[in-house]
Design an enzyme around this catalytic site. Sequence first.
Site, PDB file in Angstrom:
ATOM      1  N   ASP A  40      75.602 -12.640  50.246  1.00  0.00           N
ATOM      2  CA  ASP A  40      75.100 -12.152  51.522  1.00  0.00           C
ATOM      3  C   ASP A  40      74.371 -10.822  51.328  1.00  0.00           C
ATOM      4  O   ASP A  40      74.669 -10.072  50.383  1.00  0.00           O
ATOM      5  CB  ASP A  40      76.249 -11.955  52.502  1.00  0.00           C
ATOM      6  CG  ASP A  40      76.878 -13.274  52.939  1.00  0.00           C
ATOM      7  OD1 ASP A  40      76.168 -14.293  52.905  1.00  0.00           O
ATOM      8  OD2 ASP A  40      78.069 -13.274  53.304  1.00  0.00           O
ATOM      9  N   TYR A  68      85.852 -11.064  43.157  1.00  0.00           N
ATOM     10  CA  TYR A  68      85.289 -10.112  44.119  1.00  0.00           C
ATOM     11  C   TYR A  68      86.216  -8.916  44.313  1.00  0.00           C
ATOM     12  O   TYR A  68      87.439  -9.023  44.168  1.00  0.00           O
ATOM     13  CB  TYR A  68      85.112 -10.769  45.494  1.00  0.00           C
ATOM     14  CG  TYR A  68      84.149 -11.921  45.542  1.00  0.00           C
ATOM     15  CD1 TYR A  68      82.808 -11.724  45.872  1.00  0.00           C
ATOM     16  CD2 TYR A  68      84.577 -13.220  45.276  1.00  0.00           C
ATOM     17  CE1 TYR A  68      81.922 -12.795  45.938  1.00  0.00           C
ATOM     18  CE2 TYR A  68      83.699 -14.295  45.341  1.00  0.00           C
ATOM     19  CZ  TYR A  68      82.374 -14.073  45.675  1.00  0.00           C
ATOM     20  OH  TYR A  68      81.505 -15.124  45.734  1.00  0.00           O
ATOM     21  N   ASP A  82      81.830 -10.393  59.352  1.00  0.00           N
ATOM     22  CA  ASP A  82      81.595  -9.225  58.506  1.00  0.00           C
ATOM     23  C   ASP A  82      80.958  -8.121  59.340  1.00  0.00           C
ATOM     24  O   ASP A  82      80.723  -8.279  60.550  1.00  0.00           O
ATOM     25  CB  ASP A  82      80.759  -9.567  57.262  1.00  0.00           C
ATOM     26  CG  ASP A  82      79.335 -10.029  57.586  1.00  0.00           C
ATOM     27  OD1 ASP A  82      78.867  -9.806  58.717  1.00  0.00           O
ATOM     28  OD2 ASP A  82      78.688 -10.614  56.706  1.00  0.00           O
ATOM     29  N   ARG A 182      84.540 -13.689  53.727  1.00  0.00           N
ATOM     30  CA  ARG A 182      84.513 -13.365  55.160  1.00  0.00           C
ATOM     31  C   ARG A 182      85.586 -14.156  55.917  1.00  0.00           C
ATOM     32  O   ARG A 182      86.210 -13.646  56.840  1.00  0.00           O
ATOM     33  CB  ARG A 182      83.140 -13.683  55.743  1.00  0.00           C
ATOM     34  CG  ARG A 182      82.051 -12.712  55.358  1.00  0.00           C
ATOM     35  CD  ARG A 182      80.741 -13.090  56.031  1.00  0.00           C
ATOM     36  NE  ARG A 182      80.101 -14.247  55.410  1.00  0.00           N
ATOM     37  CZ  ARG A 182      79.307 -15.101  56.048  1.00  0.00           C
ATOM     38  NH1 ARG A 182      79.078 -14.946  57.342  1.00  0.00           N
ATOM     39  NH2 ARG A 182      78.747 -16.105  55.408  1.00  0.00           N
TER      40      ARG A 182
END
Length: 295
Positions: A40, A68, A82, A182
Amino acid sequence: MAESGVVVVDKPADWTSHDVVAKTRGLARTRRVGHAGTLDPMATGVLVLGVEKGTKLLGHLTLTEKVYEATIRLGQVTSTDDAEGESGPRVDASGVAEEAVHAAAAALTGRIQQVPPQVSAIKVDGKRAYKSAREGKEVALKAREVTVAEFAVTDVRRVVDEGGTFVDVDAAVTCSSGTYIRSLARDMGADLGVGGHLTALRRTRVGPYDLSQARTLDQLAEEFTQVPLAHAVAAAFPVRTLTEDETGRIRHGNRIGPSSLGDGPVGLFAPDGRVVALGENRSDHMKPVVVFDPA
């Protein structure tokens, strides 16, 4: 012609994955550039690109494990799950205990059923969900099984202002392809009864490629470097060295004897070290699924 291989980019914030591809096409001087797994715009970190024949690897690299570093804010939902979405009602999260945060993360670890965000590239009735979301339409997205191998809470902080208290949670997540961080933020907030959304995300690894190999776009502009195709295949897949006869058969797209290295993909190399193809086992033979060096 540009060299074939893999470029590992440290994607900057506020760039789309397509922006990075477009920039890299100019740096590599070729149109044949693609990416393995979208990040993203808000997110930073490892974005793996294929150049020339390296683009044939991408569909297989998207299936690999990803790692992540994330920050989740508890106490408010957003339309996109988000920080880039519209904020929903605020809920005071002062009553959320640190032990409850760890328990919520544990509940979202392992094989889980996850509903993708409304703003995602999932197709519903032939239309991307994010396009429906932009039109103000909510679509019914089906839950999908994903694997979260690790959801480790590394820090919990309380942010107090005139509106009440947020709880910010830092976490390290190791997961299968197709997992939405998310959605983990959203579901953690829902489980704790206060709502939640993702405020920061950095991808640190895709399969064998991590931040130690990644280069910023500025660094690549100064010196364009990439992982040669043979090295990229050897890093990502088991390696099988073929005989001359097997090499000829694979280059023509024909089958050879099965591999003992697993069902695949397996990197198939000629006796001289050239990477020829990726192969997968069938019931009693191995078949090429990608041929880099056809006859």
